[in-house]
Motif scaffolding. Structure first.
Motif, PDB file in Angstrom:
ATOM      1  N   ALA A   1      -5.019  30.487  -3.701  1.00 57.13           N
ATOM      2  CA  ALA A   1      -3.762  31.190  -3.301  1.00 57.13           C
ATOM      3  C   ALA A   1      -2.521  30.940  -3.806  1.00 57.13           C
ATOM      4  CB  ALA A   1      -3.698  30.828  -1.638  1.00 57.13           C
ATOM      5  N   LEU A   2      -2.716  29.566  -4.150  1.00 57.99           N
ATOM      6  CA  LEU A   2      -1.324  28.947  -4.706  1.00 57.99           C
ATOM      7  C   LEU A   2      -1.048  29.715  -6.323  1.00 57.99           C
ATOM      8  CD1 LEU A   2       1.060  27.135  -5.214  1.00 57.99           C
ATOM      9  CD2 LEU A   2      -0.537  25.330  -6.125  1.00 57.99           C
ATOM     10  N   VAL A   3      -1.986  29.763  -7.122  1.00 58.41           N
ATOM     11  CA  VAL A   3      -2.210  30.419  -8.344  1.00 58.41           C
ATOM     12  C   VAL A   3      -1.911  32.024  -8.067  1.00 58.41           C
ATOM     13  CG1 VAL A   3      -3.480  30.817 -10.409  1.00 58.41           C
ATOM     14  CG2 VAL A   3      -3.626  28.862  -9.508  1.00 58.41           C
ATOM     15  N   ALA A   4      -2.455  32.692  -6.971  1.00 62.39           N
ATOM     16  CA  ALA A   4      -2.331  33.947  -6.899  1.00 62.39           C
ATOM     17  C   ALA A   4      -0.783  34.123  -6.616  1.00 62.39           C
ATOM     18  CB  ALA A   4      -3.025  34.493  -5.838  1.00 62.39           C
ATOM     19  N   VAL A   5      -0.139  33.438  -5.939  1.00 64.78           N
ATOM     20  CA  VAL A   5       1.299  33.353  -5.567  1.00 64.78           C
ATOM     21  C   VAL A   5       2.147  33.099  -6.929  1.00 64.78           C
ATOM     22  CG1 VAL A   5       3.222  32.038  -4.548  1.00 64.78           C
ATOM     23  CG2 VAL A   5       1.173  32.537  -3.283  1.00 64.78           C
ATOM     24  N   VAL A   6       1.835  32.261  -7.552  1.00 63.79           N
ATOM     25  CA  VAL A   6       2.548  31.784  -8.984  1.00 63.79           C
ATOM     26  C   VAL A   6       2.454  32.990  -9.760  1.00 63.79           C
ATOM     27  CG1 VAL A   6       2.529  30.351 -11.076  1.00 63.79           C
ATOM     28  CG2 VAL A   6       2.327  29.187  -8.518  1.00 63.79           C
ATOM     29  N   VAL A   7       1.295  33.434 -10.030  1.00 60.39           N
ATOM     30  CA  VAL A   7       0.954  34.558 -11.067  1.00 60.39           C
ATOM     31  C   VAL A   7       1.577  35.923 -10.343  1.00 60.39           C
ATOM     32  CG1 VAL A   7      -0.618  35.964 -12.536  1.00 60.39           C
ATOM     33  CG2 VAL A   7      -0.704  33.364 -12.162  1.00 60.39           C
ATOM     34  N   GLY A   8       1.165  36.192  -9.391  1.00 57.27           N
ATOM     35  CA  GLY A   8       1.485  37.497  -8.746  1.00 57.27           C
ATOM     36  C   GLY A   8       3.097  37.791  -8.750  1.00 57.27           C
ATOM     37  N   SER A   9       3.785  36.408  -8.456  1.00 56.33           N
ATOM     38  CA  SER A   9       5.319  36.511  -8.052  1.00 56.33           C
ATOM     39  C   SER A   9       5.960  36.509  -9.784  1.00 56.33           C
ATOM     40  CB  SER A   9       5.962  35.590  -7.482  1.00 56.33           C
ATOM     41  OG  SER A   9       5.626  34.379  -8.161  1.00 56.33           O
ATOM     42  N   GLY A  10       5.270  36.078 -10.821  1.00 58.48           N
ATOM     43  CA  GLY A  10       5.714  36.179 -11.986  1.00 58.48           C
ATOM     44  C   GLY A  10       5.385  37.897 -12.624  1.00 58.48           C
ATOM     45  N   ILE A  11       4.346  38.279 -12.246  1.00 59.16           N
ATOM     46  CA  ILE A  11       4.132  39.718 -12.404  1.00 59.16           C
ATOM     47  C   ILE A  11       5.231  40.516 -11.884  1.00 59.16           C
ATOM     48  CG2 ILE A  11       2.549  41.684 -12.425  1.00 59.16           C
ATOM     49  CD1 ILE A  11       0.166  39.510 -12.674  1.00 59.16           C
ATOM     50  N   GLN A  12       5.469  40.510 -10.678  1.00 57.30           N
ATOM     51  CA  GLN A  12       6.312  41.363  -9.749  1.00 57.30           C
ATOM     52  C   GLN A  12       7.709  41.159 -10.246  1.00 57.30           C
ATOM     53  OE1 GLN A  12       6.435  43.840  -7.771  1.00 57.30           O
ATOM     54  NE2 GLN A  12       5.921  43.106  -5.892  1.00 57.30           N
ATOM     55  N   ALA A  13       8.138  39.936 -10.777  1.00 50.95           N
ATOM     56  CA  ALA A  13       9.414  39.641 -11.287  1.00 50.95           C
ATOM     57  C   ALA A  13       9.840  40.398 -12.436  1.00 50.95           C
ATOM     58  CB  ALA A  13       9.744  38.239 -11.294  1.00 50.95           C
ATOM     59  N   THR A  14       8.952  40.383 -13.419  1.00 49.13           N
ATOM     60  CA  THR A  14       8.871  40.909 -14.655  1.00 49.13           C
ATOM     61  C   THR A  14       8.929  42.556 -14.625  1.00 49.13           C
ATOM     62  OG1 THR A  14       6.525  40.851 -15.185  1.00 49.13           O
ATOM     63  CG2 THR A  14       7.934  39.206 -15.917  1.00 49.13           C
ATOM     64  N   GLU A  15       8.378  43.052 -13.379  1.00 53.58           N
ATOM     65  CA  GLU A  15       8.404  44.500 -13.155  1.00 53.58           C
ATOM     66  C   GLU A  15       9.533  44.916 -12.692  1.00 53.58           C
ATOM     67  OE1 GLU A  15       4.852  45.838 -11.422  1.00 53.58           O
ATOM     68  OE2 GLU A  15       3.467  45.203 -13.160  1.00 53.58           O
ATOM     69  N   LEU A  16      10.217  44.013 -11.867  1.00 55.93           N
ATOM     70  CA  LEU A  16      11.296  44.259 -11.222  1.00 55.93           C
ATOM     71  C   LEU A  16      12.764  44.308 -12.037  1.00 55.93           C
ATOM     72  CD1 LEU A  16      10.617  42.934  -7.569  1.00 55.93           C
ATOM     73  CD2 LEU A  16      10.784  45.314  -8.650  1.00 55.93           C
ATOM     74  N   THR A  17      12.872  43.365 -12.932  1.00 51.46           N
ATOM     75  CA  THR A  17      14.041  42.957 -13.801  1.00 51.46           C
ATOM     76  C   THR A  17      13.579  42.434 -15.148  1.00 51.46           C
ATOM     77  OG1 THR A  17      16.118  41.799 -13.891  1.00 51.46           O
ATOM     78  CG2 THR A  17      14.236  40.672 -12.986  1.00 51.46           C
ATOM     79  N   HIS A  18      14.544  42.481 -16.249  1.00 48.98           N
ATOM     80  CA  HIS A  18      14.302  42.251 -17.474  1.00 48.98           C
ATOM     81  C   HIS A  18      15.145  40.750 -17.760  1.00 48.98           C
ATOM     82  CE1 HIS A  18      12.020  45.687 -18.737  1.00 48.98           C
ATOM     83  NE2 HIS A  18      13.202  46.457 -18.361  1.00 48.98           N
ATOM     84  N   ASP A  19      15.829  40.592 -16.559  1.00 48.13           N
ATOM     85  CA  ASP A  19      16.698  39.140 -16.971  1.00 48.13           C
ATOM     86  C   ASP A  19      15.697  37.976 -16.714  1.00 48.13           C
ATOM     87  OD1 ASP A  19      19.446  37.940 -16.781  1.00 48.13           O
ATOM     88  OD2 ASP A  19      18.268  36.860 -15.336  1.00 48.13           O
ATOM     89  N   VAL A  20      15.285  37.107 -17.599  1.00 48.13           N
ATOM     90  CA  VAL A  20      14.648  36.131 -17.334  1.00 48.13           C
ATOM     91  C   VAL A  20      15.194  34.978 -16.510  1.00 48.13           C
ATOM     92  CG1 VAL A  20      13.556  34.169 -18.817  1.00 48.13           C
ATOM     93  CG2 VAL A  20      14.106  36.276 -20.024  1.00 48.13           C
ATOM     94  N   GLY A  21      16.481  34.787 -16.310  1.00 47.08           N
ATOM     95  CA  GLY A  21      16.815  33.926 -15.187  1.00 47.08           C
ATOM     96  C   GLY A  21      16.433  34.320 -13.840  1.00 47.08           C
TER      97      GLY A  21
END
Length: 255
Positions: A20-40
């Motif tokens: 569950a922890l890794v799913a949160v880390v990886v999933g939120s990373g994927i979601q973030a890159t699909e929503l914005t191109h700003d790395v910060g």
């Protein structure tokens, strides 16, 4: 005294919690890159999701397995408790660590599946540099110092909040974004996404994390002195209307 859950159940919970922890880390990373191109902004979204997810998992599953979700924590608990009998024994370590690693890999695969990514695509994100390894030593040392320090200071009930808060902070003050977890590091090699790490970069990270765990135990010793004997286990006060229960120092550190 509350009887501990059977070892098989505790190992399964460690695997599920790490997944569950890794799913949160990886999933939120994927979601973030699909929503914005700003790395910060991507890192902010990723770190916030990890903070919330980790806090929930520790509070939720800690009473069952201790909520290690991290071989470095499990090994540190074994090392500190090997003379007093407070920590996990080698049989428990042998059950926890493979469960954590398998769970981490499963969590990465699950996150990729949820976002329509290839189920197994090894990361191409190289993280090979001395300053990154130093950051992992620092991040893991701080994590172990905090977890075992809380237990020694009889503040284990604050672990869900403080451990999650520390990881959130370490995302930002370390150049490696604070993996601080051998199982999570291995799991993140199985996803070629924002949170991934190339397989060729994994071994130095693992070595740095183990060094950091040892350094963290050293900081605990410097800060709090010798550990309590087996007869001085921490008493954890349950919710109103329940009797206090006795737990080992290491288990209560995350429970």
């Amino acid at each position: 005294m509350t009887a501990p859950a059977p070892l098989v159940r505790r190992a399964v919970v460690e695997g599920l919690g790490t997944a569950a922890l890794v799913a949160v880390v990886v999933g939120s990373g994927i979601q973030a890159t699909e929503l914005t191109h700003d790395v910060g902004t991507q890192l902010l979204a990723n770190s916030l999701a990890t903070v919330f997810g980790l806090g929930v998992l520790i509070a939720f599953l800690g009473p069952v397995s201790g909520a290690h979700f991290n071989p470095a924590v499990t090994l540190a608990a074994w090392f500190t408790g090997r003379r007093t009998g407070d920590g996990p024994n080698l049989r428990e370590v042998a059950a926890y660590v493979p469960a954590q690693v398998a769970g981490a890999i499963a969590g990465a695969v699950l996150a990729d599946a949820m976002f329509g990514k290839p189920l197994v695509a090894f990361s191409t994100h190289e993280r090979w540099a001395g300053h990154l390894w130093l950051a992992e030593v620092v991040a893991t040392a701080g994590l172990v110092w905090l977890i075992f320090g809380l237990a020694r200071a009889s503040r284990a009930h604050l672990a869900p909040l403080l451990v999650a808060a520390y990881i959130g902070a370490a995302y930002w003050f370390t150049s490696s974004t604070s993996f601080a977890n051998p199982a999570v590091t291995i799991g993140r090699a199985f996803t070629d996404t924002f949170a991934g790490i190339a397989p060729t970069s994994v071994l130095p990270f693992l070595a740095a994390q183990l060094i950091g765990a040892a350094a963290g135990l050293g900081l605990v010793a410097v800060s709090f002195g010798r550990p309590a004997t087996a007869g001085e286990d921490e008493v954890v006060v349950s919710h109103a209307g329940q009797q206090p229960t006795t737990r080992s120092t290491e288990e209560s550190a995350l429970a």
